[in-house]
Design a protein around this motif. Structure first.
Motif, mmCIF file in Angstrom:
data_model
loop_
_atom_site.group_PDB
_atom_site.id
_atom_site.type_symbol
_atom_site.label_atom_id
_atom_site.label_comp_id
_atom_site.label_asym_id
_atom_site.label_seq_id
_atom_site.Cartn_x
_atom_site.Cartn_y
_atom_site.Cartn_z
ATOM 1 N N MET A 1 0.888 -1.167 0.000
ATOM 2 C CA MET A 1 0.000 0.000 0.000
ATOM 3 C C MET A 1 0.919 1.209 0.000
ATOM 4 N N GLN A 2 1.349 1.620 -1.177
ATOM 5 C CA GLN A 2 2.345 2.688 -1.270
ATOM 6 C C GLN A 2 2.529 3.112 -2.727
ATOM 7 N N TRP A 3 3.282 4.193 -2.892
ATOM 8 C CA TRP A 3 3.735 4.599 -4.217
ATOM 9 C C TRP A 3 5.006 3.820 -4.530
ATOM 10 N N ASN A 4 5.124 3.433 -5.790
ATOM 11 C CA ASN A 4 6.337 2.732 -6.203
ATOM 12 C C ASN A 4 6.662 3.170 -7.628
ATOM 13 N N GLN A 5 7.900 2.922 -8.030
ATOM 14 C CA GLN A 5 8.347 3.368 -9.348
ATOM 15 C C GLN A 5 8.207 2.259 -10.372
ATOM 16 N N TRP B 1 6.267 7.368 -10.739
ATOM 17 C CA TRP B 1 5.758 6.827 -9.472
ATOM 18 C C TRP B 1 4.245 6.679 -9.580
ATOM 19 N N TYR C 1 0.577 4.605 -7.623
ATOM 20 C CA TYR C 1 0.076 4.135 -6.323
ATOM 21 C C TYR C 1 -0.485 2.705 -6.415
ATOM 22 N N ASP D 1 9.588 -2.917 -8.127
ATOM 23 C CA ASP D 1 10.390 -3.756 -7.249
ATOM 24 C C ASP D 1 9.740 -3.791 -5.874
ATOM 25 N N TYR D 2 9.197 -4.934 -5.490
ATOM 26 C CA TYR D 2 8.598 -5.071 -4.165
ATOM 27 C C TYR D 2 8.901 -6.491 -3.672
ATOM 28 N N GLU E 1 -6.003 6.059 -11.545
ATOM 29 C CA GLU E 1 -6.939 7.124 -11.131
ATOM 30 C C GLU E 1 -6.580 7.694 -9.768
ATOM 31 N N LYS E 2 -5.565 7.094 -9.102
ATOM 32 C CA LYS E 2 -5.119 7.569 -7.786
ATOM 33 C C LYS E 2 -3.635 7.892 -7.805
ATOM 34 N N GLY F 1 -2.022 10.557 -9.178
ATOM 35 C CA GLY F 1 -1.668 11.947 -9.441
ATOM 36 C C GLY F 1 -1.413 12.201 -10.922
ATOM 37 N N LEU G 1 -2.884 10.332 -14.360
ATOM 38 C CA LEU G 1 -3.729 11.069 -15.316
ATOM 39 C C LEU G 1 -3.099 11.033 -16.708
ATOM 40 N N MET H 1 11.025 -2.176 -3.561
ATOM 41 C CA MET H 1 11.348 -0.951 -2.830
ATOM 42 C C MET H 1 10.202 -0.572 -1.900
ATOM 43 N N PHE I 1 -6.710 13.507 -7.423
ATOM 44 C CA PHE I 1 -6.570 12.134 -7.897
ATOM 45 C C PHE I 1 -5.429 11.415 -7.196
#
Lengths: 206, 254
Positions: free
Chosen positions: A122-126, A146, A148, A166-167, A188-189, A191, A195, B1, B74
């Motif tokens: 549950m995070q932002w990742n690249q 990045w 979500y 990478d997780y 849609e979440k 940013g 979009l 990560m 968003f």
């Protein structure tokens, strides 16, 4: 074609679909939630969302009567975008819900995230594009955008996978095969990056 | 990560953002939709709205605030406060929230967490825990009703029970630190992080950017939440993120 591309967001009774609808509208689509086959058939592009468990989504899609419409859209070649569980439903089945089957467009079974990391992610990742090229969904988004993620399961990495994150190891994040796209994350979440990706999908449907 | 999320929190009552010290002495901090948009532009990773109104009128107002926010913001949105039954959760999720936080009602009826998780997925079932260090003996006690009522329940045990019951995230507020600007209760944060396998959001007490770094690196939190340092433009989200990144925290750049 005149006017904004008509994007049908399949409303089969699962989760918060308002965000997907609003985000698509924000990038210029005539997006609306649809729950009947005729509206799906008339659309220039189809989004299959989904949150929660694979089995609950597979059942809800079947019981809503929209599964044949989703299959018809997939066979027609109209731009089609599966998001989160909607992405997982493009595969054959999931270890999360062993009794249920997906749409089976791509081969393989959705499995749990690698061990040793928190579930859910549950995070932002690249996003990482393995061969350094820029797949169509990521055009104009810059390097390693990045996005979500919220998920505990993920489809296998296959020929259709165009970006991973990478997780606990490489995890399938984005697929694209012609007009068929799928994302494990939530555009849609996500940013500006999200979009931008949705704008690319709307352009595909234009 | 693994990356850390930075979450501005907006305490909302009657459609306005407010801030108090230890949940009292509230002051008006602005329009929630405007603030939410500003934070999104500045690079917030997520937003949390806490409805601190007790009245049903206030909750109606909150649904409309959520709907208006979802039209222009968003990034993920968590909404808590006054969620007592799954129908409350459904209305907020339909309005555009991604997660709902339950607090008092979950203590009164722990099955609420399971109900929300079963109905909408674990990912949107957040349990908000307001905890205070015990005056006598070790550990932290859970408080309800906006931090006014002690329950006798141990905060770490309660967090563990919620995680086992389908919660997807813990929003952990130190009532001792909330509004003080003395920094997170890092021992409390670490104790809960070590006890549960789900993400933990540290909340309560941020006064400096180093506090955000400490919450992530010392407390071990997956996300750090702050309110007044951002509302009053003491720091922008961008400044906070740059500071965190240059002090060893992996975080999405603005």
């Amino acid at each position: 074609m005149t006017g904004s591309p008509r994007i049908a967001v399949l409303d089969y009774g699962i989760g918060n679909l308002r965000s997907a609808e609003k985000a698509l509208q924000h990038v210029g689509a005539a997006a609306r939630l649809v729950s009947d086959a005729a509206s799906v058939a008339a659309a220039d592009g189809v989004v299959l969302p989904g949150v929660g468990a694979f089995g609950a989504c597979a059942r809800a899609l079947r019981e809503s009567g929209l599964e044949p419409a989703a299959r018809a859209a997939l066979e027609s070649g109209v731009p089609f975008f599966g998001v989160c569980i909607g992405f997982q439903l493009l595969y054959e089945r999931s270890e999360e819900s062993p009794g249920e089957v997906g749409l089976g467009v791509f081969p393989g079974t959705v499995g749990p995230l690698p061990p040793g990391v928190k579930h859910p992610q549950m995070q932002w990742n690249q996003l990482v594009v393995p061969d350094g090229s820029v797949p169509a969904p990521l055009r104009g988004l810059g390097e390693n955008p990045w996005v979500y993620f919220v998920h505990s399961y993920v489809p296998p990495i296959g020929d259709e996978t165009v970006a991973v994150c990478d997780y606990g190891g490489p995890v399938a994040a984005l697929v694209a095969r012609g007009n068929l796209w799928g994302a494990q994350f939530h555009p849609e979440k996500s940013g500006r990056s999200g979009l931008g990706l949705l704008a690319n999908f709307v352009a595909l449907a234009a | 990560m693994r990356s850390i999320r930075l979450i501005p929190c907006l305490d909302v009552t009657d459609g306005r953002v407010v801030k108090g010290v230890r949940f009292v002495d509230l002051t008006d901090e602005g329009d929630p939709v405007e603030l939410a948009s500003r934070y999104d532009r500045e690079g917030a990773d997520e937003l949390t709205f806490l409805d601190i109104t007790a009245s049903s009128d206030g909750r109606e107002t909150m649904v409309s605030v959520v709907a208006r926010t979802a039209e222009q913001v968003f990034i993920p949105l968590t909404v808590g406060g006054g969620v007592r039954v799954t129908e409350d959760a459904r209305r907020l999720l339909r309005a555009g929230a991604d997660k709902v936080a339950v607090n008092t009602a979950a203590l009164e009826r722990p099955a609420l967490v399971r109900d929300i998780a079963d109905e909408f997925g674990c990912q949107c079932a957040v349990v908000a825990i307001d905890a205070r260090a015990r005056i006598e003996g070790a550990g932290w006690e859970v408080y309800t009703h906006g931090g006014r009522r002690p329950t006798g329940i141990d905060a770490v045990a309660w967090a563990t029970a919620c995680a086992a019951n389908g919660a997807g995230e813990i929003l952990l507020t130190s009532m001792d630190r909330d509004g003080t600007k003395d920094g997170f209760d890092l021992e409390l944060t670490r104790a809960v992080v070590d006890a549960v396998g789900i993400p933990v959001v540290a909340s309560g007490g941020v006064g400096t950017l180093q506090h955000l770094v400490d919450g992530a690196l010392v407390g071990g939190a997956d996300a750090v939440l702050a309110a007044s340092i951002f509302h009053r433009r003491q720091f922008t989200l961008g400044e906070a993120k740059s500071y965190m990144a240059s002090h060893g925290v992996t975080i999405r750049p603005v």
